[in-house]
Design a protein around this motif. Structure first.
Motif, PDB file in Angstrom:
ATOM      1  N   GLY A  14       0.883  -1.209  -0.022  1.00  0.00           N
ATOM      2  CA  GLY A  14       0.047   0.076   0.019  1.00  0.00           C
ATOM      3  C   GLY A  14       0.941   1.372   0.035  1.00  0.00           C
ATOM      4  N   HIS A  15       0.663   2.275  -0.999  1.00  0.00           N
ATOM      5  CA  HIS A  15       1.374   3.276  -0.937  1.00  0.00           C
ATOM      6  C   HIS A  15       0.155   4.624  -0.863  1.00  0.00           C
ATOM      7  N   PRO A  16       0.828   5.764  -0.759  1.00  0.00           N
ATOM      8  CA  PRO A  16      -0.390   6.888  -0.507  1.00  0.00           C
ATOM      9  C   PRO A  16      -1.614   7.025  -1.438  1.00  0.00           C
ATOM     10  N   SER A  17      -1.065   6.430  -2.781  1.00  0.00           N
ATOM     11  CA  SER A  17      -2.233   6.700  -3.964  1.00  0.00           C
ATOM     12  C   SER A  17      -3.089   5.198  -3.916  1.00  0.00           C
ATOM     13  N   GLY A  18      -2.667   4.040  -3.024  1.00  0.00           N
ATOM     14  CA  GLY A  18      -3.328   2.833  -3.511  1.00  0.00           C
ATOM     15  C   GLY A  18      -2.698   1.813  -3.361  1.00  0.00           C
ATOM     16  N   THR A  19      -2.470   0.620  -4.220  1.00  0.00           N
ATOM     17  CA  THR A  19      -1.939  -0.569  -4.075  1.00  0.00           C
ATOM     18  C   THR A  19      -1.041  -0.641  -5.432  1.00  0.00           C
ATOM     19  N   LEU A  20       0.079  -1.654  -5.305  1.00  0.00           N
ATOM     20  CA  LEU A  20       0.729  -1.964  -6.386  1.00  0.00           C
ATOM     21  C   LEU A  20       1.413  -3.501  -6.157  1.00  0.00           C
ATOM     22  N   LYS A  21       1.274  -4.436  -6.903  1.00  0.00           N
ATOM     23  CA  LYS A  21       1.627  -5.655  -6.851  1.00  0.00           C
ATOM     24  C   LYS A  21       3.080  -5.702  -7.726  1.00  0.00           C
ATOM     25  N   VAL A  22       4.115  -6.378  -6.989  1.00  0.00           N
ATOM     26  CA  VAL A  22       5.358  -6.325  -7.753  1.00  0.00           C
ATOM     27  C   VAL A  22       5.914  -7.834  -7.519  1.00  0.00           C
ATOM     28  N   GLY A  23       6.445  -8.189  -8.367  1.00  0.00           N
ATOM     29  CA  GLY A  23       7.119  -9.715  -8.218  1.00  0.00           C
ATOM     30  C   GLY A  23       8.604  -9.626  -8.461  1.00  0.00           C
ATOM     31  N   ALA A  24       9.473 -10.429  -7.607  1.00  0.00           N
ATOM     32  CA  ALA A  24      10.912 -10.623  -7.524  1.00  0.00           C
ATOM     33  C   ALA A  24      11.047 -12.136  -6.739  1.00  0.00           C
ATOM     34  N   LYS A  25      12.061 -12.829  -7.310  1.00  0.00           N
ATOM     35  CA  LYS A  25      12.246 -14.130  -6.757  1.00  0.00           C
ATOM     36  C   LYS A  25      13.829 -14.176  -6.419  1.00  0.00           C
ATOM     37  N   ALA A  26      14.218 -14.288  -5.049  1.00  0.00           N
ATOM     38  CA  ALA A  26      15.706 -14.112  -4.667  1.00  0.00           C
ATOM     39  C   ALA A  26      16.190 -15.499  -4.578  1.00  0.00           C
ATOM     40  N   GLN A  27      17.490 -15.720  -4.841  1.00  0.00           N
ATOM     41  CA  GLN A  27      18.051 -16.928  -4.472  1.00  0.00           C
ATOM     42  C   GLN A  27      19.535 -16.441  -4.019  1.00  0.00           C
ATOM     43  N   MET A  28      20.068 -17.695  -3.056  1.00  0.00           N
ATOM     44  CA  MET A  28      21.408 -17.325  -2.620  1.00  0.00           C
ATOM     45  C   MET A  28      22.435 -17.835  -3.525  1.00  0.00           C
ATOM     46  N   CYS A  29      23.368 -17.186  -4.300  1.00  0.00           N
ATOM     47  CA  CYS A  29      24.340 -17.510  -4.997  1.00  0.00           C
ATOM     48  C   CYS A  29      25.856 -17.159  -4.437  1.00  0.00           C
ATOM     49  N   ASN A  87      27.149 -17.274  -1.394  1.00  0.00           N
ATOM     50  CA  ASN A  87      26.847 -16.382  -0.099  1.00  0.00           C
ATOM     51  C   ASN A  87      26.427 -15.165  -0.365  1.00  0.00           C
ATOM     52  N   SER A  88      25.880 -14.780  -1.412  1.00  0.00           N
ATOM     53  CA  SER A  88      25.070 -13.499  -1.438  1.00  0.00           C
ATOM     54  C   SER A  88      23.759 -13.817  -2.160  1.00  0.00           C
ATOM     55  N   TRP A  89      22.945 -12.858  -1.784  1.00  0.00           N
ATOM     56  CA  TRP A  89      21.651 -12.779  -2.382  1.00  0.00           C
ATOM     57  C   TRP A  89      21.527 -12.402  -4.028  1.00  0.00           C
ATOM     58  N   LYS A  90      20.735 -12.822  -4.813  1.00  0.00           N
ATOM     59  CA  LYS A  90      20.387 -12.181  -5.951  1.00  0.00           C
ATOM     60  C   LYS A  90      19.086 -12.391  -6.794  1.00  0.00           C
ATOM     61  N   ILE A  91      18.719 -11.388  -7.521  1.00  0.00           N
ATOM     62  CA  ILE A  91      17.426 -11.415  -8.078  1.00  0.00           C
ATOM     63  C   ILE A  91      17.548 -11.427  -9.696  1.00  0.00           C
ATOM     64  N   GLU A  92      17.117 -12.369 -10.165  1.00  0.00           N
ATOM     65  CA  GLU A  92      17.327 -12.836 -11.438  1.00  0.00           C
ATOM     66  C   GLU A  92      16.562 -11.777 -12.279  1.00  0.00           C
ATOM     67  N   LYS A  93      15.158 -11.404 -11.841  1.00  0.00           N
ATOM     68  CA  LYS A  93      14.279 -10.396 -12.478  1.00  0.00           C
ATOM     69  C   LYS A  93      13.379  -9.996 -11.449  1.00  0.00           C
ATOM     70  N   ALA A  94      12.958  -8.801 -11.644  1.00  0.00           N
ATOM     71  CA  ALA A  94      11.856  -8.088 -10.985  1.00  0.00           C
ATOM     72  C   ALA A  94      10.780  -7.685 -11.935  1.00  0.00           C
ATOM     73  N   ILE A  95       9.452  -7.943 -11.829  1.00  0.00           N
ATOM     74  CA  ILE A  95       8.393  -7.585 -12.682  1.00  0.00           C
ATOM     75  C   ILE A  95       7.472  -6.724 -12.177  1.00  0.00           C
ATOM     76  N   MET A  96       7.145  -5.595 -12.970  1.00  0.00           N
ATOM     77  CA  MET A  96       5.681  -4.876 -12.689  1.00  0.00           C
ATOM     78  C   MET A  96       5.064  -4.564 -13.658  1.00  0.00           C
ATOM     79  N   SER A  97       3.875  -4.007 -13.669  1.00  0.00           N
ATOM     80  CA  SER A  97       2.934  -3.534 -14.640  1.00  0.00           C
ATOM     81  C   SER A  97       2.621  -2.209 -14.497  1.00  0.00           C
ATOM     82  N   ARG A  98       2.765  -1.495 -15.716  1.00  0.00           N
ATOM     83  CA  ARG A  98       2.549   0.030 -15.781  1.00  0.00           C
ATOM     84  C   ARG A  98       1.861   0.483 -16.958  1.00  0.00           C
ATOM     85  N   SER A  99       1.776   1.580 -17.260  1.00  0.00           N
ATOM     86  CA  SER A  99       1.080   2.146 -18.508  1.00  0.00           C
ATOM     87  C   SER A  99       1.608   3.150 -19.072  1.00  0.00           C
ATOM     88  N   ALA A 100       1.552   3.691 -20.285  1.00  0.00           N
ATOM     89  CA  ALA A 100       1.964   4.733 -20.702  1.00  0.00           C
ATOM     90  C   ALA A 100       1.485   5.225 -21.928  1.00  0.00           C
TER      91      ALA A 100
END
Length: 393
Positions: free
Chosen positions: A347-362, A364-377
């Protein structure tokens, strides 16, 4: 007295996500502004209308907020497996500088449509009907972004029924993939820790999560600094003492993250890092009057940009939120309920947003392969922007 003339430069005014800015094809800029440097910055400051001591941008294209005082430069890419290069500038409102230190995740969504409209994407990559994948090299942070642009009868589809809190009207959904969004050397947590302690004057010791994914961000628990996490812009932006405290957190966090060498340097690096405070989910009323129920969200997040509480959420900060939520033990993860997760709705000041990311340990450090969200333009206006000729020399 010789007053000179104005010149005109091809430009497109676009909304991307909850931001908007002036877009340029690199080759359309005056020669002296096609390279990084003072000439380019001086031109773009004049386009936006900065510096403006009245903080209105009356004599420029800016909107006098961190969400609307932005410029984008796009060019055909010579890099393998990329269509275009994208450079983002955050223009200061009241000071004469452009901050090139980070990306804008919201305007990233508009880069794909702009590139297609401008003929920068090979025609054989654009379906007659379907989704065009525009591979973008984000030049500020040296990262790849893949923008999935809907196409109808050979043209970018801008209108649709996708609703985005913080944007008044619905439009077509554009999925944005941020590949390997952590820092260039792979250090998602620049200190090597998922939480750190910052010693901040007047605030004492604060537990924070320092993350560099999407954009360098400092996360702090809302209750540790006297907030609920349901605050709106007026609750923060009218409080000069509060803004000063947040700037102090930002400066000390920037030093801890290795982004600057001294506290004094923070003033010349306003775009990054961001500061955000988080809290467990609870019901609240968004700035539009819409009720957000606790059951709709996993966590509350409020973030500051360019010294002010953002009216919604910066796209790059949303990537940081998703990445931090995916790693057990971070302040964001704990506020979200803990455990492993591949998506978070905040929840943010204007409403809500869903975002995705998958973390994995590689290694001895964390890594995110890809983060995904939807927008419009959407293109708001196109043609030429006019500036006094002396602004280009």
């Amino acid at each position: 007295m010789e007053h000179g003339k104005q010149i005109k430069i091809p430009a497109t005014y676009m909304r991307g996500g909850t931001s908007k800015g002036v877009f340029f094809n690199l080759v359309d800029l005056p020669m002296e502004a096609q390279q990084a440097g003072s000439e380019r910055d001086r031109l773009l400051l004049r386009v936006v209308g900065s510096p403006d001591p009245y903080a209105k941008h009356t004599d420029g294209m800016g909107g006098a907020t961190s969400s609307t005082s932005k410029v984008v430069i796009v060019s055909k890419s010579e890099r393998a497996d990329h269509d275009v290069d994208y450079l983002f500038g955050q223009v200061s409102i009241d000071s004469p500088f452009v901050d090139w230190s980070g990306n804008c995740g919201n305007l990233s969504a508009a880069v794909g449509p702009f590139a297609i409209h401008s003929g920068l994407v090979d025609k054989d990559k654009i379906p007659h009907n379907g989704i065009a994948e525009v591979r973008v090299w984000q030049a500020n942070i040296s990262k790849t972004i893949v923008i999935h642009v809907p196409v109808h009868e050979g043209e970018v589809q801008e209108l649709g029924d996708f609703e985005l809190d913080g944007v008044t009207f619905p439009a077509a959904e554009i999925r944005v993939d941020f590949e390997d969004p952590a820092d260039g050397d792979g250090a998602m947590f620049p200190t090597g820790n998922i939480t750190d302690v910052l010693e901040v004057p007047l605030l004492g010791e604060l537990e924070v999560t320092l993350i560099n994914a999407g954009i360098p961000t400092i996360f702090v628990d809302a209750s540790a600094i006297g907030y609920l996490g349901t605050e709106l812009q007026g609750d923060i932006n009218r409080d000069e003492d509060a803004l000063a405290r947040f700037e102090s957190i930002r400066a000390y966090g920037a030093v801890k993250m290795g982004l600057i060498d001294s506290i004094e340097q923070a003033a010349s690096r306003q775009h990054t890092p961001k500061v955000a405070f988080v809290a467990p989910a609870k019901s609240y009323q968004a700035s539009s009057g819409k009720s957000v129920d606790e059951s709709e969200i996993d966590v509350l997040v409020r973030a500051l940009s360019m010294g002010q509480l953002h009216h919604a959420m910066m796209g790059t900060a949303a990537v940081a939120i998703a990445s931090a939520a995916a790693v057990p033990g971070t302040i964001v993860n704990r506020a979200s309920g803990g455990g492993e997760r591949e998506a978070v709705t905040f929840g943010h000041p204007s409403g809500t947003l869903k975002v995705g990311a998958k973390a994995q340990m590689c290694e001895n450090s964390w890594k995110i392969e890809k983060a995904i969200m939807s927008r419009s333009a959407r293109i708001l206006m196109e043609g030429w922007v006019r500036v006094p000729k002396h602004a280009t020399s």
